[in-house]
Design an enzyme around this catalytic site. Sequence first.
Site, PDB file in Angstrom:
ATOM      1  N   ASP A  11       0.854  -1.192   0.000  1.00  0.00           N
ATOM      2  CA  ASP A  11       0.000   0.000   0.000  1.00  0.00           C
ATOM      3  C   ASP A  11       0.888   1.238   0.000  1.00  0.00           C
ATOM      4  OD1 ASP A  11      -2.282  -1.432  -0.040  1.00  0.00           O
ATOM      5  OD2 ASP A  11      -2.802  -1.153   2.069  1.00  0.00           O
ATOM      6  N   ASP A 130     -13.954  -6.107  -4.780  1.00  0.00           N
ATOM      7  CA  ASP A 130     -14.118  -6.352  -3.343  1.00  0.00           C
ATOM      8  C   ASP A 130     -15.490  -6.973  -3.173  1.00  0.00           C
ATOM      9  OD1 ASP A 130     -11.663  -5.142  -2.701  1.00  0.00           O
ATOM     10  OD2 ASP A 130     -12.589  -3.157  -2.731  1.00  0.00           O
TER      11      ASP A 130
END
Lengths: 252, 197
Positions: A11, A130
Amino acid sequence: MLAKRIIPCLDIKDGRTVKGVNFENIRDAGDPVELGALYAKTGADELVFLDITATNEKRKTLSELVSRISQHINIPFTVGGGISSVEDVQVLLQHGADKISVNTAAYKNPQLIADLSKEFGSQCVVLAIDTKQEADGQWYVYLNGGRVKTDTLCMDWAKRAVELGAGEILLTSMNHDGTKQGFALDITATLSETLSVPVIASGGGGTMQHFTDVFTKGKADAALAASIFHFKEIAIPELKEYLAGQGVRVRK
Amino acid sequence: MKLVIIKYNAGNIQSVRYALERIGVAAEVTDNHEEIAAADKVIFPGVGEASTAMQYLRERKLDVLIAGLKQPVLGICLGMQLMCKHSEENNTDCLNIFDEEVKLFLPKKGDGLKVPQIGWNTIRALQTPLFESVPENSYCYFVHGYYAATGEHTIATTDYVQPYSSALHRDNFYGVQFHPEKSAEAGEKILANFLKI
């Protein structure tokens, strides 16, 4: 024979790695290039850099970062996070990214997938989904980093995206993400067996056995994880030895 | 040594240039005919779609130029496919350097193979100095939906759906289906070998 892939995910915010990392042998744990190079050296098959920078202005930092990653890392990498136009992708590919991943913007404007695959080839278009299994037993698509529920079934969206030109699906189960209790084997297998393109499983990997399961029972083509690699709970060389011992074909 | 990478509408050219820099060689990215013709070595990269790429090359007469080059030339991925005779991808006539037809992978139902092939696969039956000191069954990174069958020009073989050519060679022309610029140490060795040919 094609090998199953192990993919660490980093990330990135404002050009730096966020979420903790715990490596003694690199000088600066916040530098994504250094961390990525270390993973490449220890046998990662690909890398995913997920940019969580909010503002457009700071996006420039991202293209500079992509350029540095491409200069220093000798395995393929995907860049994702907030990508919403052909122009965004053009810039990232010109700076050396191999693939890009799209999520919410593609759901809101599916034509984006068609435009990207026509312009750059479907091999560089990864659709990230997701998904969450609700009480009714069905898997639904979530947007905006899992904050917004939709009424669309994961399978329906994945099928449509592949028809539009997505070359790979990066599937994250919100029920499993962060639990370290194992990947979502059922939905991963269903997608992988139905779709003509590779499926990357994400969310829930906590032990080496979980990786065997996601490749054998989950039929995944690749498995992605973050913190278990960053915190050295699982080292990639050991994981690959283990998988090979379990009869899973991996690159060593 | 003057090394050029042919610039055209098929990416990812930057990755190839960076990979060469990692092994200590600067390459110029150009579509200038004189500069390409004058180079010691030429790299013909490519990711993308065959008919669009061939049209671009023809419009700039790069097709004739490439096929007539006498110095070592290395085609990568789509670059290699474009060096073949014809591609099924949008029924495209290519450069005809290798007398091969490029076909779409057609996996049998139930064998679980995806198209395109994406990921690391092994290369075997390695021939020519391009693969000097590269171990048999080294893993390389592939991303492709179309393949060239094995034939007289095959210098590396990979298995996916069926055995196919992961590298081709004729005279001064070499082609690799995988991406050496993304294939870790094995890829770097292959690029370094090409520079020594």
